[in-house]
Structures are given as C-alpha cells and as structure tokens.
Design a protein around this motif. Structure first.
Motif, PDB file in Angstrom:
ATOM      1  N   CYS B  63     -37.053   7.765 -73.870  1.00  0.00           N
ATOM      2  CA  CYS B  63     -36.005   8.467 -74.606  1.00  0.00           C
ATOM      3  C   CYS B  63     -34.701   8.370 -73.808  1.00  0.00           C
ATOM      4  CB  CYS B  63     -36.382   9.935 -74.800  1.00  0.00           C
ATOM      5  SG  CYS B  63     -35.026  10.903 -75.506  1.00  0.00           S
ATOM      6  N   PRO B  64     -33.598   7.953 -74.444  1.00  0.00           N
ATOM      7  CA  PRO B  64     -32.342   7.839 -73.698  1.00  0.00           C
ATOM      8  C   PRO B  64     -31.774   9.207 -73.295  1.00  0.00           C
ATOM      9  CG  PRO B  64     -31.987   7.314 -76.009  1.00  0.00           C
ATOM     10  CD  PRO B  64     -33.464   7.522 -75.840  1.00  0.00           C
ATOM     11  N   ARG B  65     -32.268  10.290 -73.900  1.00  0.00           N
ATOM     12  CA  ARG B  65     -31.729  11.608 -73.558  1.00  0.00           C
ATOM     13  C   ARG B  65     -32.583  12.293 -72.488  1.00  0.00           C
ATOM     14  NH1 ARG B  65     -30.887  15.285 -78.535  1.00  0.00           N
ATOM     15  NH2 ARG B  65     -29.270  13.743 -78.975  1.00  0.00           N
ATOM     16  N   CYS B  66     -33.895  12.462 -72.762  1.00  0.00           N
ATOM     17  CA  CYS B  66     -34.726  13.225 -71.823  1.00  0.00           C
ATOM     18  C   CYS B  66     -35.553  12.327 -70.905  1.00  0.00           C
ATOM     19  CB  CYS B  66     -35.631  14.196 -72.577  1.00  0.00           C
ATOM     20  SG  CYS B  66     -36.986  13.376 -73.440  1.00  0.00           S
ATOM     21  N   ALA B  67     -35.467  11.007 -71.103  1.00  0.00           N
ATOM     22  CA  ALA B  67     -36.146  10.014 -70.253  1.00  0.00           C
ATOM     23  C   ALA B  67     -37.673  10.055 -70.361  1.00  0.00           C
ATOM     24  CB  ALA B  67     -35.716  10.142 -68.794  1.00  0.00           C
ATOM     25  N   ALA B  68     -38.198  10.806 -71.313  1.00  0.00           N
ATOM     26  CA  ALA B  68     -39.657  10.815 -71.494  1.00  0.00           C
ATOM     27  C   ALA B  68     -40.124   9.428 -71.930  1.00  0.00           C
ATOM     28  CB  ALA B  68     -40.038  11.852 -72.549  1.00  0.00           C
ATOM     29  N   ALA B  69     -41.216   8.967 -71.327  1.00  0.00           N
ATOM     30  CA  ALA B  69     -41.729   7.635 -71.653  1.00  0.00           C
ATOM     31  C   ALA B  69     -42.474   7.674 -72.989  1.00  0.00           C
ATOM     32  CB  ALA B  69     -42.658   7.157 -70.555  1.00  0.00           C
ATOM     33  N   ILE B  70     -42.364   6.581 -73.730  1.00  0.00           N
ATOM     34  CA  ILE B  70     -43.109   6.449 -74.984  1.00  0.00           C
ATOM     35  C   ILE B  70     -44.439   5.780 -74.631  1.00  0.00           C
ATOM     36  CG2 ILE B  70     -43.096   5.363 -77.272  1.00  0.00           C
ATOM     37  CD1 ILE B  70     -40.780   7.371 -76.944  1.00  0.00           C
ATOM     38  N   PRO B  71     -45.571   6.351 -75.055  1.00  0.00           N
ATOM     39  CA  PRO B  71     -46.854   5.707 -74.741  1.00  0.00           C
ATOM     40  C   PRO B  71     -46.921   4.306 -75.349  1.00  0.00           C
ATOM     41  CG  PRO B  71     -47.173   7.840 -75.863  1.00  0.00           C
ATOM     42  CD  PRO B  71     -45.715   7.551 -75.889  1.00  0.00           C
ATOM     43  N   ALA B  72     -47.627   3.395 -74.687  1.00  0.00           N
ATOM     44  CA  ALA B  72     -47.743   2.021 -75.183  1.00  0.00           C
ATOM     45  C   ALA B  72     -48.294   2.030 -76.604  1.00  0.00           C
ATOM     46  CB  ALA B  72     -48.656   1.229 -74.266  1.00  0.00           C
ATOM     47  N   GLY B  73     -47.626   1.298 -77.486  1.00  0.00           N
ATOM     48  CA  GLY B  73     -48.085   1.218 -78.868  1.00  0.00           C
ATOM     49  C   GLY B  73     -47.674   2.409 -79.721  1.00  0.00           C
ATOM     50  N   GLY B  74     -46.958   3.345 -79.140  1.00  0.00           N
ATOM     51  CA  GLY B  74     -46.559   4.551 -79.867  1.00  0.00           C
ATOM     52  C   GLY B  74     -45.351   4.320 -80.755  1.00  0.00           C
ATOM     53  N   VAL B  75     -45.041   5.332 -81.553  1.00  0.00           N
ATOM     54  CA  VAL B  75     -43.845   5.288 -82.392  1.00  0.00           C
ATOM     55  C   VAL B  75     -42.622   5.377 -81.473  1.00  0.00           C
ATOM     56  CG1 VAL B  75     -42.542   6.568 -84.140  1.00  0.00           C
ATOM     57  CG2 VAL B  75     -45.003   6.224 -84.414  1.00  0.00           C
ATOM     58  N   LEU B  76     -41.631   4.504 -81.713  1.00  0.00           N
ATOM     59  CA  LEU B  76     -40.502   4.353 -80.782  1.00  0.00           C
ATOM     60  C   LEU B  76     -39.409   5.392 -81.048  1.00  0.00           C
ATOM     61  CD1 LEU B  76     -40.346   0.461 -80.719  1.00  0.00           C
ATOM     62  CD2 LEU B  76     -41.493   2.011 -79.117  1.00  0.00           C
ATOM     63  N   ARG B  77     -39.825   6.643 -80.998  1.00  0.00           N
ATOM     64  CA  ARG B  77     -38.896   7.743 -81.251  1.00  0.00           C
ATOM     65  C   ARG B  77     -39.356   8.890 -80.367  1.00  0.00           C
ATOM     66  NH1 ARG B  77     -35.329   9.869 -85.027  1.00  0.00           N
ATOM     67  NH2 ARG B  77     -35.004   7.816 -85.856  1.00  0.00           N
ATOM     68  N   CYS B  78     -38.426   9.564 -79.710  1.00  0.00           N
ATOM     69  CA  CYS B  78     -38.800  10.671 -78.830  1.00  0.00           C
ATOM     70  C   CYS B  78     -39.262  11.858 -79.672  1.00  0.00           C
ATOM     71  CB  CYS B  78     -37.616  11.067 -77.953  1.00  0.00           C
ATOM     72  SG  CYS B  78     -37.991  12.487 -76.913  1.00  0.00           S
ATOM     73  N   ALA B  79     -40.481  12.308 -79.420  1.00  0.00           N
ATOM     74  CA  ALA B  79     -41.042  13.404 -80.225  1.00  0.00           C
ATOM     75  C   ALA B  79     -40.254  14.697 -80.010  1.00  0.00           C
ATOM     76  CB  ALA B  79     -42.509  13.606 -79.864  1.00  0.00           C
ATOM     77  N   ALA B  80     -39.742  14.887 -78.793  1.00  0.00           N
ATOM     78  CA  ALA B  80     -39.022  16.124 -78.471  1.00  0.00           C
ATOM     79  C   ALA B  80     -37.579  16.084 -78.975  1.00  0.00           C
ATOM     80  CB  ALA B  80     -39.058  16.361 -76.968  1.00  0.00           C
ATOM     81  N   CYS B  81     -36.862  14.998 -78.701  1.00  0.00           N
ATOM     82  CA  CYS B  81     -35.435  14.931 -79.044  1.00  0.00           C
ATOM     83  C   CYS B  81     -35.191  14.372 -80.449  1.00  0.00           C
ATOM     84  CB  CYS B  81     -34.679  14.074 -78.034  1.00  0.00           C
ATOM     85  SG  CYS B  81     -34.889  14.605 -76.329  1.00  0.00           S
ATOM     86  N   GLY B  82     -36.182  13.679 -80.999  1.00  0.00           N
ATOM     87  CA  GLY B  82     -36.039  13.124 -82.345  1.00  0.00           C
ATOM     88  C   GLY B  82     -35.057  11.972 -82.452  1.00  0.00           C
ATOM     89  N   ILE B  83     -34.831  11.269 -81.335  1.00  0.00           N
ATOM     90  CA  ILE B  83     -33.890  10.140 -81.396  1.00  0.00           C
ATOM     91  C   ILE B  83     -34.617   8.841 -81.029  1.00  0.00           C
ATOM     92  CG2 ILE B  83     -31.822  11.535 -80.945  1.00  0.00           C
ATOM     93  CD1 ILE B  83     -31.961  10.604 -78.033  1.00  0.00           C
ATOM     94  N   PRO B  84     -34.049   7.690 -81.442  1.00  0.00           N
ATOM     95  CA  PRO B  84     -34.711   6.412 -81.178  1.00  0.00           C
ATOM     96  C   PRO B  84     -34.841   6.148 -79.677  1.00  0.00           C
ATOM     97  CG  PRO B  84     -32.933   6.139 -82.775  1.00  0.00           C
ATOM     98  CD  PRO B  84     -32.800   7.520 -82.219  1.00  0.00           C
ATOM     99  N   ALA B  85     -35.987   5.589 -79.286  1.00  0.00           N
ATOM    100  CA  ALA B  85     -36.215   5.228 -77.883  1.00  0.00           C
ATOM    101  C   ALA B  85     -35.413   3.985 -77.526  1.00  0.00           C
ATOM    102  CB  ALA B  85     -37.699   4.975 -77.668  1.00  0.00           C
ATOM    103  N   LYS B  86     -35.214   3.805 -76.229  1.00  0.00           N
ATOM    104  CA  LYS B  86     -34.538   2.593 -75.731  1.00  0.00           C
ATOM    105  C   LYS B  86     -35.503   1.843 -74.825  1.00  0.00           C
ATOM    106  CE  LYS B  86     -29.850   2.366 -76.406  1.00  0.00           C
ATOM    107  NZ  LYS B  86     -29.376   3.592 -77.010  1.00  0.00           N
ATOM    108  N   MET B  87     -35.392   0.505 -74.844  1.00  0.00           N
ATOM    109  CA  MET B  87     -36.241  -0.283 -73.964  1.00  0.00           C
ATOM    110  C   MET B  87     -35.689  -0.202 -72.538  1.00  0.00           C
ATOM    111  SD  MET B  87     -37.541  -4.183 -74.273  1.00  0.00           S
ATOM    112  CE  MET B  87     -38.987  -3.832 -75.251  1.00  0.00           C
ATOM    113  N   VAL B  88     -36.545   0.175 -71.589  1.00  0.00           N
ATOM    114  CA  VAL B  88     -36.121   0.293 -70.191  1.00  0.00           C
ATOM    115  C   VAL B  88     -36.322  -1.050 -69.480  1.00  0.00           C
ATOM    116  CG1 VAL B  88     -36.423   1.583 -68.039  1.00  0.00           C
ATOM    117  CG2 VAL B  88     -36.858   2.707 -70.232  1.00  0.00           C
ATOM    118  N   THR B  89     -37.505  -1.605 -69.628  1.00  0.00           N
ATOM    119  CA  THR B  89     -37.763  -2.948 -69.098  1.00  0.00           C
ATOM    120  C   THR B  89     -38.605  -3.698 -70.119  1.00  0.00           C
ATOM    121  OG1 THR B  89     -39.866  -2.392 -68.042  1.00  0.00           O
ATOM    122  CG2 THR B  89     -37.880  -2.122 -66.696  1.00  0.00           C
ATOM    123  N   GLY B  90     -38.624  -5.012 -69.962  1.00  0.00           N
ATOM    124  CA  GLY B  90     -39.517  -5.804 -70.804  1.00  0.00           C
ATOM    125  C   GLY B  90     -38.831  -6.894 -71.590  1.00  0.00           C
ATOM    126  N   ASP B  91     -37.467  -6.890 -71.641  1.00  0.00           N
ATOM    127  CA  ASP B  91     -36.810  -7.961 -72.401  1.00  0.00           C
ATOM    128  C   ASP B  91     -36.053  -8.931 -71.490  1.00  0.00           C
ATOM    129  OD1 ASP B  91     -34.801  -6.250 -71.672  1.00  0.00           O
ATOM    130  OD2 ASP B  91     -33.817  -6.202 -73.641  1.00  0.00           O
TER     131      ASP B  91
END
Lengths: 233, 103
Positions: B63-91
């Motif tokens: 999550c770009p706001r609270c930095a909570a990690a998204i579990p692998a294969g999970g929905v790419l949206r922060c459950a707490a903040c309700g905003i789209p996740a950002k890719m930290v590494t991998g591209d």
C-alpha cells in the motif's frame, strides 16, 4: 606496475550503474510521446492474443466515431497487410508494420511508420500490436494508454497466466460478449483475476458484432483523451 | 545493454569486461534463462569472456499509504486504506554493475 613504461598487471574496476536495459527503446518512446502530445493525437497501444478481436473492435470504433473523431491505425503483424486492409475497407487510414519474426512492436518501428502516415490529422491513433500476450507488454511505444482485448472464448484465467501484460493495462476490453450465452465463461471469475493483476482494474464488455458496449468504450476514450494535456484539444 | 557496457569500458580504457550484474524482476516480462542464452550469443570483443550475474527480484506489492504488504496472489488493493497497491519490486530490467579489467 613496471616502473619504466607504466604498464602492469591489469586490475579489476567495478562500476555501479543503474541503467534500464531497455533505455534505448524508452528514449524513442518518449520521443514518439512528445510528437503525439504536440500533434494533439491520443495514442492507444491495443494488445491481446491472436484472435482476441482487436481488429473487429477497431472496425466498430471507426463506425461509432464516424463523425465524432478522426482515427487511424498502425497494425503490426508478422506477415500480411490483412488487418490494415480490413480497416482501410471501413475508411480508416491504416499502415501495416510487418515484423517478420518479431513477436512485438517497439518504439522505433512505430516511429518509422509515422514518417509515411498522416498521423497529425488524427484525434486517435491506435497501434494494433502483434497478437501476443507476452512480449508487447514490455515495450513502451509512446502511447497514452494501454488497452488489452481479452475475448470470452479465451478463458477467465488469462490475467493470472499473463500478469505482466494485464498489470500494464489501463483498460481491459472483454470482447465477444455476445457469445456469453453459449459459453461457460464466468465474468465474475475474470474480474476477480483482474483484481489480482491490475492495481486499478477497469473493464468494459463489448461485442463488436452487435455494437454492444461500444458507446461506453468510445466514452472511455473521449474521457481519457480529455485527461491528457494534448497541445490540440 | 552491450552498447552501454562498451561505452563505459572505453571511457575507462578497459581491456576486457569480467562480469556484468543485471537485475531482472519476476514481473519484468524477461525470462532470466532466455536473457542469459541471448547474452552468450552476443558476446564478442571485450565481452568475450564476461560472466553474467543475474540478480532476481520477486514481485512485491504494498500500500503506498500504510506500506502494508499485499499477500502473493491477493487483490491489489489495500484492505485498510482502500487504495490501489503499488509495485515495490519485481518490474526491474536493470544493468547494475560492470566489472572490468583496466591496465
């Protein structure tokens, strides 16, 4: 080191760099993008599997936009000008890039094709990429948006199998939805797969054959075009 | 990449390149094995004996706001903040390090 001429054992030097390996393509893409912005042209990189319905969507787009916007297409294929011919048949200026054996378009190929194409007269330029859900995803062409066509005959799990492609998409066009009554395809399953591959999933359902969903697609294009600071609105 | 490496090598009057380190993310669209085999095909001149060190990075979303990690294969949206996740590494498709022999 030898003290008479200064020669000596070679020594190892380590240089830290942080260079994108595709930076040459990215530079050309940025150049294309500047041209598009300056020319007032909204460029769309349309990707998808072979047979996903990319050309059919463009034919329907041309019919729907008829008097509302000028469109042109650069179509990439390994061989033949068939897609470009289909589009010319519905009055769309179209150029073909035949890539030979290359499985994707790159920014340089698009740049070269612009030299012989009246792209400055357009409101929308569609680059119909080579049918492939893998390689086109990593080459920036200078587009404003990436659109992926995914047909309902391909299966709901395609986003999970080809996540690199879907992650880069600004919009997924779920095509051939007029066939849904004849298939076991579950739209909710594909939406779930997209939520796991796209951070901001946007999906529109279209059927080029019946025209269903085409007005929503045209409205999406117009809204996105209005959101980009083009020199010519 | 070869052009970039040769340019660095010339700038330092290097005689050969001993090692290159590249970073390839799991979501970069580049397959490390294929990259390595393509590299062996274009090795010549100063790169003839270059060792290729491929560093991999996993796809990590947060999550770009609270930095909570998204579990692998999970929905790419922060459950707490309700905003789209950002890719930290991998591209990443990066050239990170060039090791060269200089006189």
């Amino acid at each position: 080191m030898c003290d008479s001429c200064g020669c000596g054992d070679p020594s190892k030097v380590s240089v830290e760099v942080h260079d994108k390996i595709l930076s040459a393509n990215d530079r050309t893409a940025a150049h294309n993008r500047e041209h598009f912005v300056e020319g007032g042209v909204f460029a769309v990189n349309l990707m998808g599997s072979p047979g996903a319905g990319k050309t059919a969507v463009l034919e329907a787009t041309a019919r729907a936009l008829a008097d509302k916007g000028r469109i042109g297409v650069i179509a990439g294929d390994l061989e033949t000008e068939r897609d470009a011919d289909r589009l010319r048949a519905v009055g769309v200026p179209a150029a073909a890039i035949t890539t030979g054996s290359a499985c994707h378009l790159d920014a340089e190929m698009v740049h070269k094709s612009l030299h012989h194409f009246p792209w400055r007269e357009l409101d929308y330029l569609f680059v119909e990429n080579v049918g492939n859900l893998v390689c086109p995803a990593i080459y920036d062409l200078g587009q404003a948006v990436n659109v992926v066509a995914l047909s309902v005959t391909e299966g709901e799990d395609k986003p999970l199998k080809y996540p690199v492609m879907f992650r880069k998409a600004d919009l997924v066009l779920l095509t051939k939805v007029d066939l849904l009554p004849h298939l076991d395809f579950r739209v909710d399953a594909v939406l779930d797969a997209l939520a796991r591959t796209m951070p901001q999933p946007e999906v529109l359902q279209v059927a080029a054959r019946t025209g269903a969903g085409v007005p929503e697609w045209i409205a999406w294009l117009a809204a996105r075009r209005a959101g980009v600071k083009l020199r010519r609105p | 990449m070869v052009d970039r490496v040769e340019q660095e090598a010339r700038a330092r009057n290097a005689t050969s390149i001993s090692r290159l380190a590249v970073r390839i993310g799991a979501m970069s669209g580049v397959e490390p094995e294929l990259f390595a085999s393509a590299f062996t095909l274009c090795r010549e001149g100063m790169l003839a004996a270059t060792e290729l060190d491929i560093r991999r990075s996993e796809a990590v979303w947060a999550c770009p706001r609270c930095a909570a990690a998204i579990p692998a294969g999970g929905v790419l949206r922060c459950a707490a903040c309700g905003i789209p996740a950002k890719m930290v590494t991998g591209d990443e498709i990066l050239l990170e390090q060039i090791e060269m022999e200089v006189p």
